[in-house]
Design a protein around this motif. Sequence first.
Motif, PDB file in Angstrom:
ATOM      1  N   LEU A   1     -25.158  73.297  22.975  1.00 50.25           N
ATOM      2  CA  LEU A   1     -25.953  74.207  23.787  1.00 50.25           C
ATOM      3  C   LEU A   1     -27.021  73.383  24.508  1.00 50.25           C
ATOM      4  O   LEU A   1     -27.834  72.715  23.866  1.00 50.25           O
ATOM      5  N   ASP A   2     -27.040  73.445  25.831  1.00 51.78           N
ATOM      6  CA  ASP A   2     -27.966  72.650  26.638  1.00 51.78           C
ATOM      7  C   ASP A   2     -28.964  73.544  27.356  1.00 51.78           C
ATOM      8  O   ASP A   2     -28.591  74.593  27.917  1.00 51.78           O
ATOM      9  N   LEU A   3     -30.201  73.106  27.364  1.00 58.18           N
ATOM     10  CA  LEU A   3     -31.252  73.730  28.164  1.00 58.18           C
ATOM     11  C   LEU A   3     -31.844  72.621  29.027  1.00 58.18           C
ATOM     12  O   LEU A   3     -32.572  71.756  28.541  1.00 58.18           O
ATOM     13  N   SER A   4     -31.507  72.618  30.321  1.00 63.66           N
ATOM     14  CA  SER A   4     -31.845  71.486  31.184  1.00 63.66           C
ATOM     15  C   SER A   4     -33.267  71.533  31.719  1.00 63.66           C
ATOM     16  O   SER A   4     -33.795  70.506  32.134  1.00 63.66           O
ATOM     17  N   SER A   5     -33.890  72.698  31.733  1.00 59.05           N
ATOM     18  CA  SER A   5     -35.249  72.801  32.268  1.00 59.05           C
ATOM     19  C   SER A   5     -36.043  73.819  31.463  1.00 59.05           C
ATOM     20  O   SER A   5     -35.824  75.032  31.581  1.00 59.05           O
ATOM     21  N   LEU A   6     -36.971  73.330  30.655  1.00 56.00           N
ATOM     22  CA  LEU A   6     -37.790  74.223  29.848  1.00 56.00           C
ATOM     23  C   LEU A   6     -38.754  75.035  30.711  1.00 56.00           C
ATOM     24  O   LEU A   6     -39.005  76.200  30.435  1.00 56.00           O
ATOM     25  N   SER A   7     -39.267  74.430  31.791  1.00 56.86           N
ATOM     26  CA  SER A   7     -40.197  75.147  32.663  1.00 56.86           C
ATOM     27  C   SER A   7     -39.516  76.308  33.370  1.00 56.86           C
ATOM     28  O   SER A   7     -40.074  77.409  33.457  1.00 56.86           O
ATOM     29  N   SER A   8     -38.296  76.089  33.866  1.00 58.16           N
ATOM     30  CA  SER A   8     -37.565  77.170  34.527  1.00 58.16           C
ATOM     31  C   SER A   8     -37.188  78.262  33.535  1.00 58.16           C
ATOM     32  O   SER A   8     -37.207  79.456  33.865  1.00 58.16           O
ATOM     33  N   PHE A   9     -36.845  77.856  32.305  1.00 59.11           N
ATOM     34  CA  PHE A   9     -36.508  78.830  31.285  1.00 59.11           C
ATOM     35  C   PHE A   9     -37.724  79.687  30.929  1.00 59.11           C
ATOM     36  O   PHE A   9     -37.614  80.903  30.760  1.00 59.11           O
ATOM     37  N   ALA A  10     -38.910  79.067  30.841  1.00 56.08           N
ATOM     38  CA  ALA A  10     -40.138  79.807  30.540  1.00 56.08           C
ATOM     39  C   ALA A  10     -40.490  80.771  31.672  1.00 56.08           C
ATOM     40  O   ALA A  10     -40.902  81.915  31.432  1.00 56.08           O
ATOM     41  N   LYS A  11     -40.304  80.325  32.910  1.00 59.12           N
ATOM     42  CA  LYS A  11     -40.583  81.206  34.051  1.00 59.12           C
ATOM     43  C   LYS A  11     -39.661  82.417  34.044  1.00 59.12           C
ATOM     44  O   LYS A  11     -40.066  83.523  34.397  1.00 59.12           O
ATOM     45  N   ARG A  12     -38.417  82.181  33.621  1.00 60.67           N
ATOM     46  CA  ARG A  12     -37.471  83.296  33.596  1.00 60.67           C
ATOM     47  C   ARG A  12     -37.832  84.297  32.511  1.00 60.67           C
ATOM     48  O   ARG A  12     -37.666  85.511  32.682  1.00 60.67           O
ATOM     49  N   ILE A  13     -38.296  83.787  31.362  1.00 57.94           N
ATOM     50  CA  ILE A  13     -38.697  84.685  30.275  1.00 57.94           C
ATOM     51  C   ILE A  13     -39.827  85.602  30.732  1.00 57.94           C
ATOM     52  O   ILE A  13     -39.846  86.805  30.440  1.00 57.94           O
ATOM     53  N   PHE A  14     -40.755  85.022  31.473  1.00 55.48           N
ATOM     54  CA  PHE A  14     -41.885  85.812  31.972  1.00 55.48           C
ATOM     55  C   PHE A  14     -41.594  86.446  33.327  1.00 55.48           C
ATOM     56  O   PHE A  14     -42.494  86.909  34.015  1.00 55.48           O
ATOM     57  N   LYS A  15     -40.290  86.409  33.708  1.00 55.40           N
ATOM     58  CA  LYS A  15     -39.805  87.087  34.909  1.00 55.40           C
ATOM     59  C   LYS A  15     -40.539  86.640  36.168  1.00 55.40           C
ATOM     60  O   LYS A  15     -40.970  87.452  37.000  1.00 55.40           O
ATOM     61  N   SER A  16     -40.677  85.320  36.294  1.00 53.22           N
ATOM     62  CA  SER A  16     -41.302  84.770  37.500  1.00 53.22           C
ATOM     63  C   SER A  16     -40.269  84.699  38.615  1.00 53.22           C
ATOM     64  O   SER A  16     -39.116  84.321  38.398  1.00 53.22           O
ATOM     65  N   SER A  17     -40.673  85.027  39.823  1.00 50.20           N
ATOM     66  CA  SER A  17     -39.766  85.010  40.961  1.00 50.20           C
ATOM     67  C   SER A  17     -39.419  83.595  41.400  1.00 50.20           C
ATOM     68  O   SER A  17     -38.453  83.384  42.133  1.00 50.20           O
ATOM     69  N   SER A  18     -40.214  82.601  40.947  1.00 50.62           N
ATOM     70  CA  SER A  18     -39.971  81.219  41.358  1.00 50.62           C
ATOM     71  C   SER A  18     -39.033  80.480  40.420  1.00 50.62           C
ATOM     72  O   SER A  18     -38.770  79.300  40.604  1.00 50.62           O
ATOM     73  N   ALA A  19     -38.506  81.164  39.414  1.00 54.40           N
ATOM     74  CA  ALA A  19     -37.618  80.512  38.451  1.00 54.40           C
ATOM     75  C   ALA A  19     -36.292  80.137  39.102  1.00 54.40           C
ATOM     76  O   ALA A  19     -35.696  80.931  39.830  1.00 54.40           O
ATOM     77  N   ASN A  20     -35.840  78.910  38.861  1.00 61.42           N
ATOM     78  CA  ASN A  20     -34.548  78.445  39.343  1.00 61.42           C
ATOM     79  C   ASN A  20     -33.477  78.984  38.411  1.00 61.42           C
ATOM     80  O   ASN A  20     -33.396  78.595  37.242  1.00 61.42           O
ATOM     81  N   LYS A  21     -32.632  79.870  38.916  1.00 60.54           N
ATOM     82  CA  LYS A  21     -31.665  80.557  38.064  1.00 60.54           C
ATOM     83  C   LYS A  21     -30.664  79.591  37.451  1.00 60.54           C
ATOM     84  O   LYS A  21     -30.284  79.725  36.291  1.00 60.54           O
ATOM     85  N   SER A  22     -30.244  78.577  38.215  1.00 60.47           N
ATOM     86  CA  SER A  22     -29.267  77.623  37.702  1.00 60.47           C
ATOM     87  C   SER A  22     -29.852  76.768  36.587  1.00 60.47           C
ATOM     88  O   SER A  22     -29.199  76.516  35.573  1.00 60.47           O
ATOM     89  N   LEU A  23     -31.107  76.326  36.741  1.00 59.92           N
ATOM     90  CA  LEU A  23     -31.725  75.470  35.742  1.00 59.92           C
ATOM     91  C   LEU A  23     -32.223  76.246  34.534  1.00 59.92           C
ATOM     92  O   LEU A  23     -32.320  75.703  33.434  1.00 59.92           O
TER      93      LEU A  23
END
Length: 371
Positions: free
Chosen positions: A272-294
Motif C-alpha cells: 500500500l503506497d501513499l505518495s503524498s502525505l500533504s495531498s492526502f491531508a488536504k483531501r481528508i479536510f476536503k481542501s479544493s487544492s488537493a491533488n486527486k492523483s497524489l
Amino acid sequence: MLCFMPQKTLFIFCTYRWLGLIGQFRPKKLISAIKTELQSADELELPVFRDAAKHFLDKSLYSVALATQLSLSPSTSLLWSTERQGEKKDAAWPELFMDRKGKYWEVPESISLDMSSLPSDSGLQYHFGIHKNSGHPQAFNALDGEAPSALMPGLCAKAAFSYQKSKDIWRRKETKEDLIIKTDKGSYWRPSYDVRLREPHAAISGIIGGTCAAWFGKGSKNVESQSEDNIPTTNNKRSPLSADFFGSACYTFQHGQFRKLYGDLTRVDARLDLSSLSSFAKRIFKSSSANKSLSSPRLNLIFQQQVAGPIVFRVDSKLLLDSKAGKLGPHIEDVIYSLSYSLRLLRSGKVVAWYSPKRKEGMIELRLFEF
C-alpha cells in the motif's frame, strides 16, 4: 499494437564503476520515409535509390543515452546519466518517462547527476540529485493530456530520505541439506533457481520518508507553456520550492524454495503506497487544492506461481483506491502478465516476456542484475 523498440546496450564493468551506453534505431520511420520516396518517383532510376538511401543518415532515426555509476564508499554511490535524440525538434527514446496513468512521455534532452546511499542493515537511505530538462515533453502513446510538471524544462535540485523496517513473521532458513541432495548414485548440488526466492517466509515491512525539491530558472514558478504548434503542454503550476512525505506498508507471503520441478513456489506481495502525505491531508479536510492523483492511496499486488522448473507465471496489478469518473470504488490502473525463465547460473538473472493489456504493450527482456 505492441511497442517493440530495437535498441543496443553496452556495459563496461570494473570493481567500483560501471558504464552503460544505450542506442536506439527507429525502423518504422525509416521504412515509411523510403516508401514515400519510391512512391513519389515517376521512374525507379538510380538517383531515386540514391535519395532513398540518404534517409539512413536522418538524425531523427537515432537516439543515444549514457549512464555511469561510481562507488564513492561502501555505502554511497554516484550516478550520472544523459539521454538525447538525434534531432532537437523531434523527441525520441532511449529513456521514456511514464506517469502514474501509464502514459509515456518523450523528453528531447535530459541530464541528471545523482548520489545515493546503498542498501544497509540500518534501513536508512538517502538520495541527492540535480536534473536538467530541455525542450517540451510530448505524449508518446496518446494524443492529449498534460505532461507531469517534473518533465518540463528547467533545472531542479532534489533530495530524499527514507527509513525502512522489516519484520519476519516466520522464515525457514536455507540449510546445507537443502543445497545437497543425496541419492543412490551419489550427491549433487541443487541451489534455488533464484537466490531471492530460496527461503519460504511471511513478513511485513514499512517505509517512511520525505522529499524536497528546488527549481531554478524563469519557468520555476509557472510551467504553463506551449509547443511548437502553439498547443499548451500543461497548465499546472510548479512551485519553486516543495517538500512532502511518503510512506508504504507491505506484506509478503512465500511458499516453497523454488528448487523442485513442480509446486515449489507460490508468492504473494501486497504493498500500500501513499505518495503524498500533504495531498492526502488536504483531501481528508476536503481542501479544493488537493491533488486527486497524489492524494489517493495505491495498492500494488504481485502474484507469482511456478509453472515448471525455472518457469514462473507472474501477475502485477496496480489499483487506485479512489472513485473513477462514472464508477464507484477502487479501479485498476494497470495489469501486467509475464512469464519468466530463471537462469540459475546468474543467481537471479532471467528472461522475461511480459504484456500489458491496458497499455497494449509487450516486451521480451533479459535481466542480468536482478539481485
